[in-house]
Design a protein around this motif. Structure first.
Motif, short mmCIF file in Angstrom:
data_model
loop_
_atom_site.label_atom_id
_atom_site.label_comp_id
_atom_site.label_asym_id
_atom_site.label_seq_id
_atom_site.Cartn_x
_atom_site.Cartn_y
_atom_site.Cartn_z
N SER A 159 0.84 -1.20 0.00
CA SER A 159 0.00 0.00 0.00
C SER A 159 0.88 1.25 0.00
N LEU A 160 0.33 2.35 -0.48
CA LEU A 160 1.07 3.62 -0.49
C LEU A 160 1.41 4.05 0.93
N LYS A 161 0.57 3.70 1.89
CA LYS A 161 0.86 4.01 3.30
C LYS A 161 2.15 3.32 3.74
N HIS A 162 2.31 2.05 3.37
CA HIS A 162 3.52 1.31 3.74
C HIS A 162 4.74 1.82 2.97
N ILE A 163 4.55 2.18 1.71
CA ILE A 163 5.65 2.72 0.91
C ILE A 163 6.12 4.05 1.48
N ALA A 164 5.17 4.93 1.84
CA ALA A 164 5.53 6.23 2.43
C ALA A 164 6.34 6.02 3.70
N SER A 165 5.89 5.12 4.55
CA SER A 165 6.59 4.84 5.80
C SER A 165 7.99 4.31 5.52
N TYR A 166 8.11 3.42 4.54
CA TYR A 166 9.41 2.87 4.16
C TYR A 166 10.36 3.97 3.67
N THR A 170 5.53 11.09 5.09
CA THR A 170 4.10 10.92 5.35
C THR A 170 3.40 10.52 4.05
N PRO A 171 2.23 9.92 4.15
CA PRO A 171 1.46 9.62 2.93
C PRO A 171 1.15 10.89 2.12
N GLN A 172 0.94 12.02 2.81
CA GLN A 172 0.66 13.27 2.12
C GLN A 172 1.87 13.72 1.30
N SER A 173 3.07 13.58 1.87
CA SER A 173 4.29 13.94 1.13
C SER A 173 4.47 13.03 -0.08
N LEU A 174 4.19 11.75 0.09
CA LEU A 174 4.29 10.82 -1.03
C LEU A 174 3.31 11.24 -2.13
N SER A 175 2.12 11.60 -1.77
CA SER A 175 1.12 12.04 -2.74
C SER A 175 1.59 13.28 -3.49
N ARG A 176 2.19 14.24 -2.78
CA ARG A 176 2.72 15.45 -3.42
C ARG A 176 3.82 15.09 -4.42
N ILE A 177 4.74 14.22 -4.01
CA ILE A 177 5.83 13.82 -4.90
C ILE A 177 5.27 13.15 -6.16
#
Length: 184
Positions: A159-166, A170-177
């Motif tokens: 999940s994107l939540k797990h990828i962001a943590s890895y 944060t999930p929000q930062s991953l979404s922005r990227i």
């Protein structure tokens, strides 16, 4: 395991008594601090993560692993001290557990398994060094791009939540990227 170091039938027979097959469900804890990690798990199916939980109960993934990969809290395993990491099933599956006592016995009696252990230890060291350098020297966007290049399969498996943590964001930062990159 044969990919790490090819083995003969007698090498397999030597380790067989120390192996157990463990099924796990999504969300099932396989290790929780302060337990002592007494196993190295080879994942046959499904996926597993190792993660740290801070004082505010924020979880940060250290490793995401799936089929044909190993996972353990190696420091706890070799030092026989309480684990600092939790290990949890992400997706239902099955793993082969090798227990510490058995591995130590094999180290004493088998040149093959001693060499196998050294190779695995070297791989753990190199992977840990690379991961540390990525977190210290790359910015979040660079870490994301590197993950896409080296492990594109992660985006189908986790999940994107797990990828962001890895990635340590944060999930929000991953979404922005992801949004910034999709615009370019």
């Amino acid at each position: 395991m044969n990919q790490v170091l090819p083995f003969e039938e007698h090498d397999w027979k030597a380790i067989e008594p120390y192996l157990s097959i463990v099924g796990f469900d999504e969300g099932e804890q396989l290790l929780r601090p302060p337990q002592i990690c007494g196993f190295i798990a080879f994942i046959k199916s499904g996926s597993i993560r190792s993660y740290h939980t801070n004082d505010q109960l924020v979880e940060t993934n250290l490793l995401l692993r799936s089929e044909n990969e190993f996972i353990t809290d190696y420091e706890s395993f070799i030092r026989e001290e309480p684990a600092t990491l939790s290990i949890q099933g992400i997706e239902k599956g099955e793993a082969i557990f090798l227990d510490r006592t058995g591995l130590n016995a094999l180290y004493e009696t088998s040149f093959y398994w001693n060499k196998f252990g050294r190779i695995i230890s070297e791989q753990i060291f190199v992977n840990s060094k690379r991961r540390t350098e990525q977190l210290l020297f790359l910015n979040p966007r660079e870490r994301y791009l590197l993950l896409m290049k080296e492990h594109p399969d992660y985006f189908q498996k986790y999940s994107l939540k797990h990828i962001a943590s890895y990635l340590g964001i944060t999930p929000q930062s991953l979404s922005r990227i992801r949004n910034q990159l999709s615009r370019h």
